[in-house]
Design a protein around this motif. Structure first.
Motif, mmCIF file in Angstrom:
data_model
loop_
_atom_site.group_PDB
_atom_site.id
_atom_site.type_symbol
_atom_site.label_atom_id
_atom_site.label_comp_id
_atom_site.label_asym_id
_atom_site.label_seq_id
_atom_site.Cartn_x
_atom_site.Cartn_y
_atom_site.Cartn_z
ATOM 1 N N UNK A 1 0.854 -1.187 0.000
ATOM 2 C CA UNK A 1 0.000 0.000 0.000
ATOM 3 C C UNK A 1 0.890 1.237 0.000
ATOM 4 N N UNK A 2 0.712 2.087 -0.975
ATOM 5 C CA UNK A 2 1.546 3.288 -1.076
ATOM 6 C C UNK A 2 0.906 4.499 -0.406
ATOM 7 N N UNK A 3 -0.393 4.435 -0.109
ATOM 8 C CA UNK A 3 -1.060 5.542 0.556
ATOM 9 C C UNK A 3 -0.716 5.542 2.037
ATOM 10 N N UNK A 4 -0.739 6.731 2.647
ATOM 11 C CA UNK A 4 -0.465 6.821 4.073
ATOM 12 C C UNK A 4 -1.335 7.891 4.699
ATOM 13 N N UNK A 5 -1.495 7.800 5.997
ATOM 14 C CA UNK A 5 -2.239 8.829 6.723
ATOM 15 C C UNK A 5 -1.410 10.103 6.720
ATOM 16 N N UNK A 6 -2.033 11.237 6.398
ATOM 17 C CA UNK A 6 -1.281 12.478 6.237
ATOM 18 C C UNK A 6 -1.344 13.417 7.427
ATOM 19 N N UNK A 7 -2.440 13.427 8.156
ATOM 20 C CA UNK A 7 -2.541 14.324 9.307
ATOM 21 C C UNK A 7 -3.715 13.917 10.171
ATOM 22 N N UNK A 8 -3.722 14.393 11.399
ATOM 23 C CA UNK A 8 -4.887 14.238 12.256
ATOM 24 C C UNK A 8 -5.797 15.421 11.934
ATOM 25 N N UNK A 9 -6.982 15.145 11.465
ATOM 26 C CA UNK A 9 -7.890 16.212 11.062
ATOM 27 C C UNK A 9 -8.759 16.736 12.175
ATOM 28 N N UNK A 10 -9.238 15.839 13.026
ATOM 29 C CA UNK A 10 -10.190 16.225 14.054
ATOM 30 C C UNK A 10 -9.917 15.463 15.337
ATOM 31 N N UNK A 11 -10.032 16.152 16.434
ATOM 32 C CA UNK A 11 -9.968 15.533 17.752
ATOM 33 C C UNK A 11 -11.304 15.777 18.437
ATOM 34 N N UNK A 12 -11.830 14.756 19.099
ATOM 35 C CA UNK A 12 -13.115 14.846 19.787
ATOM 36 C C UNK A 12 -12.878 14.920 21.291
ATOM 37 N N UNK A 13 -13.527 15.890 21.934
ATOM 38 C CA UNK A 13 -13.376 16.088 23.368
ATOM 39 C C UNK A 13 -14.757 16.069 24.011
ATOM 40 N N UNK A 14 -14.959 15.211 25.014
ATOM 41 C CA UNK A 14 -16.266 15.159 25.680
ATOM 42 C C UNK A 14 -16.456 16.340 26.631
ATOM 43 N N UNK A 15 -17.643 16.941 26.581
ATOM 44 C CA UNK A 15 -17.994 18.049 27.476
ATOM 45 C C UNK A 15 -19.427 17.867 27.949
ATOM 46 N N UNK A 16 -19.754 18.421 29.091
ATOM 47 C CA UNK A 16 -21.118 18.290 29.607
ATOM 48 C C UNK A 16 -22.030 19.426 29.147
ATOM 49 N N UNK A 17 -21.454 20.578 28.821
ATOM 50 C CA UNK A 17 -22.250 21.722 28.397
ATOM 51 C C UNK A 17 -21.559 22.359 27.191
ATOM 52 N N UNK A 18 -22.113 22.132 26.019
ATOM 53 C CA UNK A 18 -21.491 22.606 24.775
ATOM 54 C C UNK A 18 -21.378 24.123 24.753
ATOM 55 N N UNK A 19 -22.417 24.816 25.190
ATOM 56 C CA UNK A 19 -22.414 26.288 25.189
ATOM 57 C C UNK A 19 -21.289 26.834 26.073
ATOM 58 N N UNK A 20 -21.248 26.413 27.336
ATOM 59 C CA UNK A 20 -20.229 26.901 28.262
ATOM 60 C C UNK A 20 -18.820 26.520 27.812
ATOM 61 N N UNK A 21 -18.669 25.281 27.375
ATOM 62 C CA UNK A 21 -17.341 24.819 26.967
ATOM 63 C C UNK A 21 -16.853 25.530 25.717
ATOM 64 N N UNK A 22 -17.720 25.733 24.737
ATOM 65 C CA UNK A 22 -17.276 26.423 23.516
ATOM 66 C C UNK A 22 -16.872 27.855 23.840
ATOM 67 N N UNK A 23 -17.617 28.525 24.720
ATOM 68 C CA UNK A 23 -17.226 29.878 25.143
ATOM 69 C C UNK A 23 -15.876 29.850 25.849
ATOM 70 N N UNK A 24 -15.648 28.846 26.702
ATOM 71 C CA UNK A 24 -14.376 28.721 27.419
ATOM 72 C C UNK A 24 -13.216 28.561 26.440
ATOM 73 N N UNK A 25 -13.348 27.671 25.479
ATOM 74 C CA UNK A 25 -12.275 27.441 24.510
ATOM 75 C C UNK A 25 -12.012 28.680 23.654
ATOM 76 N N UNK A 26 -13.056 29.391 23.285
ATOM 77 C CA UNK A 26 -12.894 30.619 22.500
ATOM 78 C C UNK A 26 -12.228 31.703 23.347
ATOM 79 N N UNK A 27 -12.741 31.943 24.557
ATOM 80 C CA UNK A 27 -12.244 33.038 25.392
ATOM 81 C C UNK A 27 -10.902 32.747 26.055
ATOM 82 N N UNK A 28 -10.671 31.524 26.456
ATOM 83 C CA UNK A 28 -9.447 31.192 27.188
ATOM 84 C C UNK A 28 -8.303 30.756 26.275
#
Length: 138
Positions: A1-28
């Motif tokens: 096989x000549x093809x290879x994985x080129x990069x990690x595209x997405x990482x998944x992180x578990x959170x309990x509150x999407x709204x609060x966590x997304x604000x935290x990641x943006x602001x912090x």
């Protein structure tokens, strides 16, 4: 096989509150929010897409090694000790839960930090030479 994985595209992180966590990641951490609904948020930062996924309580991306030590699943890199110390100070000012600066016996220094749900992450003072070359970083 000549093809290879080129990069990690997405990482998944578990959170309990999407709204609060997304604000935290943006602001912090300076993430850019590209999508959000009740169950997930898509953030762009550190040259990657990060999905915050609504999860049950007490979920995290952490794991325990064979010695019972809680480990992180992601290490972020910065460009040198000056940048490393500056981001460590900045995280403290932003009231992010951070650990002390560590010498782990290899080049550079590290510290850990935690998000709102206790997901543990690592920061390393050494930027990958290939990344520096590709993006012309000195």
């Amino acid at each position: 096989m000549s093809e290879k994985l080129l990069r990690v595209g997405t990482t998944y992180i578990p959170v309990t509150n999407v709204e609060n966590s997304s604000e935290w990641y943006v602001n912090k951490l300076g993430a850019e929010l590209s999508y959000k609904d009740e169950d997930k948020a898509i953030l762009n930062f550190a040259n990657q897409s990060i999905f915050l996924v609504k999860s049950k309580e007490n979920q995290s991306s952490n794991f325990y090694d064979c010695y019972g030590i809680k480990r992180f699943s992601i290490t972020f890199e910065v460009n040198g000790l000056t940048a490393f110390k500056a981001i460590h100070r900045d995280f403290i000012v932003k009231e992010i839960r951070v650990g002390g600066i560590e010498n782990r016996g290899h080049s550079g220094r590290n510290f850990v930090f935690f998000d709102l749900d206790g997901n543990k992450f690592d920061v390393w003072s050494e930027l990958s030479p290939i990344f520096k070359e590709k993006y012309l970083i000195t």
